[in-house]
Motif scaffolding. Structure first.
Motif, PDB file in Angstrom:
ATOM      1  N   MET A 240       0.845  -1.190   0.000  1.00 32.43           N
ATOM      2  CA  MET A 240       0.000   0.000   0.000  1.00 32.43           C
ATOM      3  C   MET A 240       0.886   1.248   0.000  1.00 32.43           C
ATOM      4  N   ASP A 241       0.560   2.175  -0.834  1.00 35.36           N
ATOM      5  CA  ASP A 241       1.321   3.411  -0.913  1.00 35.36           C
ATOM      6  C   ASP A 241       0.587   4.539  -0.206  1.00 35.36           C
ATOM      7  N   ILE A 242       0.357   4.371   1.081  1.00 38.25           N
ATOM      8  CA  ILE A 242      -0.297   5.407   1.871  1.00 38.25           C
ATOM      9  C   ILE A 242       0.703   5.822   2.943  1.00 38.25           C
ATOM     10  N   SER A 243       1.066   7.098   2.954  1.00 36.05           N
ATOM     11  CA  SER A 243       2.039   7.588   3.925  1.00 36.05           C
ATOM     12  C   SER A 243       1.387   7.737   5.301  1.00 36.05           C
ATOM     13  N   LEU A 244       2.231   7.825   6.318  1.00 32.82           N
ATOM     14  CA  LEU A 244       1.728   8.028   7.676  1.00 32.82           C
ATOM     15  C   LEU A 244       0.925   9.326   7.757  1.00 32.82           C
ATOM     16  N   ASP A 245       1.397  10.380   7.090  1.00 34.64           N
ATOM     17  CA  ASP A 245       0.651  11.643   7.101  1.00 34.64           C
ATOM     18  C   ASP A 245      -0.734  11.485   6.479  1.00 34.64           C
ATOM     19  N   GLU A 246      -0.839  10.717   5.396  1.00 37.32           N
ATOM     20  CA  GLU A 246      -2.142  10.471   4.769  1.00 37.32           C
ATOM     21  C   GLU A 246      -3.040   9.645   5.695  1.00 37.32           C
ATOM     22  N   CYS A 247      -2.432   8.714   6.416  1.00 40.18           N
ATOM     23  CA  CYS A 247      -3.205   7.885   7.353  1.00 40.18           C
ATOM     24  C   CYS A 247      -3.841   8.727   8.448  1.00 40.18           C
ATOM     25  N   LYS A 248      -3.143   9.777   8.876  1.00 41.98           N
ATOM     26  CA  LYS A 248      -3.607  10.597   9.996  1.00 41.98           C
ATOM     27  C   LYS A 248      -4.866  11.393   9.679  1.00 41.98           C
ATOM     28  N   SER A 249      -5.246  11.437   8.394  1.00 38.78           N
ATOM     29  CA  SER A 249      -6.482  12.144   8.027  1.00 38.78           C
ATOM     30  C   SER A 249      -7.322  11.305   7.054  1.00 38.78           C
ATOM     31  N   PHE A 250      -7.130  10.009   7.069  1.00 40.16           N
ATOM     32  CA  PHE A 250      -7.838   9.102   6.156  1.00 40.16           C
ATOM     33  C   PHE A 250      -9.337   9.156   6.432  1.00 40.16           C
ATOM     34  N   CYS A 251     -10.151   9.012   5.385  1.00 39.65           N
ATOM     35  CA  CYS A 251     -11.601   9.059   5.578  1.00 39.65           C
ATOM     36  C   CYS A 251     -12.315   8.323   4.454  1.00 39.65           C
ATOM     37  N   GLY A 252     -13.565   7.992   4.703  1.00 38.31           N
ATOM     38  CA  GLY A 252     -14.377   7.350   3.685  1.00 38.31           C
ATOM     39  C   GLY A 252     -15.559   6.626   4.289  1.00 38.31           C
ATOM     40  N   TYR A 253     -16.438   6.155   3.411  1.00 42.73           N
ATOM     41  CA  TYR A 253     -17.640   5.451   3.859  1.00 42.73           C
ATOM     42  C   TYR A 253     -17.349   3.981   4.135  1.00 42.73           C
ATOM     43  N   LEU A 254     -17.877   3.497   5.239  1.00 46.17           N
ATOM     44  CA  LEU A 254     -17.896   2.082   5.608  1.00 46.17           C
ATOM     45  C   LEU A 254     -19.271   1.793   6.175  1.00 46.17           C
ATOM     46  N   GLU A 255     -19.631   0.533   6.229  1.00 44.07           N
ATOM     47  CA  GLU A 255     -20.862   0.142   6.916  1.00 44.07           C
ATOM     48  C   GLU A 255     -20.482  -0.439   8.265  1.00 44.07           C
ATOM     49  N   LYS A 256     -21.108   0.072   9.307  1.00 45.22           N
ATOM     50  CA  LYS A 256     -20.843  -0.371  10.679  1.00 45.22           C
ATOM     51  C   LYS A 256     -21.976  -1.288  11.118  1.00 45.22           C
ATOM     52  N   LYS A 257     -21.597  -2.433  11.635  1.00 45.93           N
ATOM     53  CA  LYS A 257     -22.619  -3.361  12.128  1.00 45.93           C
ATOM     54  C   LYS A 257     -23.125  -2.848  13.470  1.00 45.93           C
ATOM     55  N   SER A 258     -24.421  -2.709  13.577  1.00 49.04           N
ATOM     56  CA  SER A 258     -25.027  -2.232  14.812  1.00 49.04           C
ATOM     57  C   SER A 258     -24.936  -3.307  15.891  1.00 49.04           C
ATOM     58  N   PRO A 259     -24.705  -2.894  17.142  1.00 52.77           N
ATOM     59  CA  PRO A 259     -24.724  -3.884  18.225  1.00 52.77           C
ATOM     60  C   PRO A 259     -26.138  -4.408  18.503  1.00 52.77           C
ATOM     61  N   LYS A 260     -27.149  -3.696  17.983  1.00 48.39           N
ATOM     62  CA  LYS A 260     -28.536  -4.154  18.144  1.00 48.39           C
ATOM     63  C   LYS A 260     -28.797  -5.294  17.173  1.00 48.39           C
ATOM     64  N   LEU A 261     -29.380  -6.338  17.657  1.00 45.90           N
ATOM     65  CA  LEU A 261     -29.528  -7.584  16.911  1.00 45.90           C
ATOM     66  C   LEU A 261     -30.254  -7.435  15.578  1.00 45.90           C
ATOM     67  N   MET A 262     -31.331  -6.710  15.533  1.00 45.60           N
ATOM     68  CA  MET A 262     -32.174  -6.670  14.338  1.00 45.60           C
ATOM     69  C   MET A 262     -31.844  -5.529  13.369  1.00 45.60           C
ATOM     70  N   VAL A 263     -30.839  -4.712  13.666  1.00 44.41           N
ATOM     71  CA  VAL A 263     -30.581  -3.530  12.835  1.00 44.41           C
ATOM     72  C   VAL A 263     -29.684  -3.833  11.639  1.00 44.41           C
ATOM     73  N   GLY A 264     -28.659  -4.639  11.788  1.00 45.72           N
ATOM     74  CA  GLY A 264     -27.751  -4.950  10.686  1.00 45.72           C
ATOM     75  C   GLY A 264     -26.697  -3.877  10.490  1.00 45.72           C
ATOM     76  N   TYR A 265     -26.317  -3.644   9.238  1.00 44.69           N
ATOM     77  CA  TYR A 265     -25.262  -2.670   8.917  1.00 44.69           C
ATOM     78  C   TYR A 265     -25.859  -1.296   8.631  1.00 44.69           C
ATOM     79  N   GLN A 266     -25.114  -0.261   9.046  1.00 48.11           N
ATOM     80  CA  GLN A 266     -25.517   1.121   8.803  1.00 48.11           C
ATOM     81  C   GLN A 266     -24.369   1.853   8.129  1.00 48.11           C
TER      82      GLN A 266
END
Length: 120
Positions: free
Chosen positions: A1-27
């Motif tokens: 991967m060609d990502i510098s430490l400086d780039e890592c310190k401000s990395f961003c983007g969309y991901l889906e987070k699995k809810s801890p609530k059983l019936m919700v799924g990914y958000q």
């Protein structure tokens, strides 16, 4: 991967987070690294109030679960995230590992070493 430490310190983007609530799924959430120490997630990229804040020095190493999913432990529970593809998942794992390495290196530098003396 060609990502510098400086780039890592401000990395961003969309991901889906699995809810801890059983019936919700990914958000869908917008994740953003702040100064290499904190990761926040928002409902949308332009939101001003985070839905959650993660102190990176409190997480376990990220682990790949499958093609798009990875997880890390936080306060005794699994924090499960899904990327849009395996490349994005691998980027996030790489970024988090680089930041965790940097945090550990800084902790070692700030902790004075104990020297033992042996009297003969």
């Amino acid at each position: 991967m060609d990502i510098s430490l400086d780039e890592c310190k401000s990395f961003c983007g969309y991901l889906e987070k699995k809810s801890p609530k059983l019936m919700v799924g990914y958000q869908k959430r917008y994740f953003k690294i702040l100064e290499g120490k904190t990761m926040i997630y928002l409902g949308k990229e332009n939101d001003t109030q985070p839905k959650g804040v993660v102190q990176l020095d409190q997480i376990g190493r990220p682990v790949s679960v499958d093609d798009k999913v990875f997880k890390f432990t936080l306060e005794g529970r699994d924090f499960i995230l899904r990327a849009k593809n395996s490349t994005t998942k691998d980027q996030w794992i790489h970024v988090l590992n680089m930041l965790l390495d940097d945090i550990e290196k800084k902790k070692r530098r700030s902790t004075p070493e104990k020297h033992s003396t042996i009297n003969n």
